[in-house]
Design a protein around this motif. Structure first.
Motif, PDB file in Angstrom:
ATOM      1  N   SER A 123      22.615 -13.045 -12.328  1.00 52.57           N
ATOM      2  CA  SER A 123      21.657 -13.434 -12.977  1.00 52.57           C
ATOM      3  C   SER A 123      20.234 -12.720 -11.996  1.00 52.57           C
ATOM      4  CB  SER A 123      21.762 -14.866 -12.595  1.00 52.57           C
ATOM      5  OG  SER A 123      22.409 -15.698 -12.955  1.00 52.57           O
ATOM      6  N   GLY A 124      20.031 -11.601 -11.343  1.00 52.98           N
ATOM      7  CA  GLY A 124      19.519 -11.305 -10.352  1.00 52.98           C
ATOM      8  C   GLY A 124      19.660 -11.426  -8.655  1.00 52.98           C
ATOM      9  N   THR A 177      22.155  -2.386   4.367  1.00 50.48           N
ATOM     10  CA  THR A 177      22.338  -4.029   4.702  1.00 50.48           C
ATOM     11  C   THR A 177      22.287  -3.952   3.281  1.00 50.48           C
ATOM     12  OG1 THR A 177      19.949  -3.202   4.040  1.00 50.48           O
ATOM     13  CG2 THR A 177      20.375  -3.334   6.263  1.00 50.48           C
ATOM     14  N   GLY A 178      21.673  -5.716   3.247  1.00 47.86           N
ATOM     15  CA  GLY A 178      22.093  -6.265   2.323  1.00 47.86           C
ATOM     16  C   GLY A 178      20.688  -5.957   0.968  1.00 47.86           C
ATOM     17  N   ALA A 213      21.353  -4.441  -2.564  1.00 52.65           N
ATOM     18  CA  ALA A 213      20.739  -5.328  -3.653  1.00 52.65           C
ATOM     19  C   ALA A 213      19.999  -3.877  -4.113  1.00 52.65           C
ATOM     20  CB  ALA A 213      19.852  -6.316  -3.266  1.00 52.65           C
ATOM     21  N   ALA A 214      19.155  -2.901  -3.485  1.00 53.00           N
ATOM     22  CA  ALA A 214      19.112  -2.053  -4.977  1.00 53.00           C
ATOM     23  C   ALA A 214      19.812  -0.769  -5.493  1.00 53.00           C
ATOM     24  CB  ALA A 214      17.759  -1.338  -3.192  1.00 53.00           C
ATOM     25  N   MET A 215      20.412  -1.234  -5.367  1.00 54.81           N
ATOM     26  CA  MET A 215      21.858   0.050  -5.598  1.00 54.81           C
ATOM     27  C   MET A 215      22.140  -0.610  -6.844  1.00 54.81           C
ATOM     28  SD  MET A 215      23.453   1.459  -1.911  1.00 54.81           S
ATOM     29  CE  MET A 215      24.932   3.067  -2.744  1.00 54.81           C
ATOM     30  N   ARG A 218      18.748  -3.694 -14.004  1.00 56.51           N
ATOM     31  CA  ARG A 218      17.354  -4.359 -13.686  1.00 56.51           C
ATOM     32  C   ARG A 218      17.586  -5.153 -11.867  1.00 56.51           C
ATOM     33  NH1 ARG A 218      22.224  -8.449 -15.196  1.00 56.51           N
ATOM     34  NH2 ARG A 218      23.066  -6.388 -16.565  1.00 56.51           N
ATOM     35  N   PRO A 219      16.315  -6.016 -11.819  1.00 58.53           N
ATOM     36  CA  PRO A 219      15.779  -6.453 -10.892  1.00 58.53           C
ATOM     37  C   PRO A 219      17.100  -7.427  -9.777  1.00 58.53           C
ATOM     38  CG  PRO A 219      14.529  -7.999 -12.273  1.00 58.53           C
ATOM     39  CD  PRO A 219      15.037  -6.353 -13.211  1.00 58.53           C
ATOM     40  N   ILE A 220      17.499  -6.817  -8.675  1.00 60.57           N
ATOM     41  CA  ILE A 220      18.625  -7.532  -8.041  1.00 60.57           C
ATOM     42  C   ILE A 220      17.660  -8.009  -6.976  1.00 60.57           C
ATOM     43  CG2 ILE A 220      20.967  -7.938  -7.138  1.00 60.57           C
ATOM     44  CD1 ILE A 220      20.525  -7.693 -10.259  1.00 60.57           C
TER      45      ILE A 220
END
Length: 276
Positions: free
Chosen positions: A143-144, A190-191, A195-197, A204-206
């Protein structure tokens, strides 16, 4: 064919370890209340353990997420007696064992000390990539939002269950008796990096969202019973206070001759769907 007995056959860590030993040509047995063909034994009282360990070349004890006061220490005591004639025992601490007065680390040190009379190898992993596939994590990611109880800017050498299993198999024969080895993935990220990977892989944006520890602890206490949530939250409180505490691990893998799986490789082999 060498023979290994696992103190548990259920759960993701134990399943990965069992599969890796089977692939490496070992005969794999284990202790379970329900698995067909498994040994029936009581890890807390020791009943049936000597019979389960008879003829074993190796015993692998994965420390369970059981935070009932004194229970895992009783397990360690029972294993220490029953495995007295086993050539090698591996303790998968399922976490780092830090020199801290926090209760969770005191318990881990006590468990390791109780097993120290055995020909012991202790493995201290970091945090598992596979946690992101859990029912409480995966839907949010899809869901992002990648939500986890760690600061966004703290680098962690995340590792997969596959890497853990490779390390356990390697520790079965490596010249590391008596050692406690810190293991982790080949890179500290890092977190925000994760998220970027994931964003790039899923197209989709995470975004990354640190979970506040009080709410995290309360949720786990409700799901698993206190003090499970409080104890697990202590791990992440320690990480926040000591940002380098989970950033290493590649050196330990190298000592075992293991090449850890990168986060990019891990996410590439997952389906990233929620099954109906």
């Amino acid at each position: 064919m060498p023979n290994v007995i696992l103190t548990g056959l259920g759960g993701a860590q134990q399943s990965a370890i069992a599969a890796a030993f089977t692939e490496a040509g070992w005969s794999v047995g284990g202790i379970s209340r329900s698995a067909p063909g498994a040994h029936r034994a009581n890890l807390e009282t020791g009943e049936g353990l000597e019979a389960a360990f008879a003829g074993a070349d190796l015993v692998v004890f994965t420390l369970p997420q059981d935070h009932t006061p004194g229970r895992t220490l009783k397990m360690a005591g029972a294993i220490s007696q029953a495995a007295a004639h086993v050539p090698r025992v591996i303790l998968n601490a399922a976490s780092r064992i830090e020199a801290s007065d926090l209760g969770i680390f005191q318990n881990m040190r006590a468990v390791r000390d109780r097993l120290s009379a055995l020909p012991l190898v202790t493995l201290e992993p970091t945090v598992y990539m596979d946690n992101l596939l859990a029912p409480w994590s995966l839907p949010a990611i899809l869901s992002g939002t990648l939500a986890y109880p760690a600061p966004a800017d703290v680098a962690v050498a995340w590792m997969s269950h596959r890497t853990l299993a490779d390390a356990v198999v390697a520790a079965a024969t490596a010249p590391v008796l008596g050692q406690s080895i810190r293991i982790g993935g080949p890179q500290a990220i890092t977190g925000t990096d994760m998220a970027a990977m994931l964003s790039a892989h899923l197209d989709r944006p995470i975004s990354y969202a640190p979970i506040p520890l009080p709410g995290f602890a309360a949720g786990l206490n409700e799901a698993f019973g206190a003090p499970a949530g409080d104890r697990i939250a202590e791990l992440y409180a320690h990480l926040a206070a000591h940002p380098q505490s989970l950033a290493d691990g590649a050196e330990g893998l190298a000592k075992l001759g293991v090449t850890g799986e990168t986060f990019a490789d891990f996410i590439a082999r997952q389906r990233w769907t929620v099954d109906a």
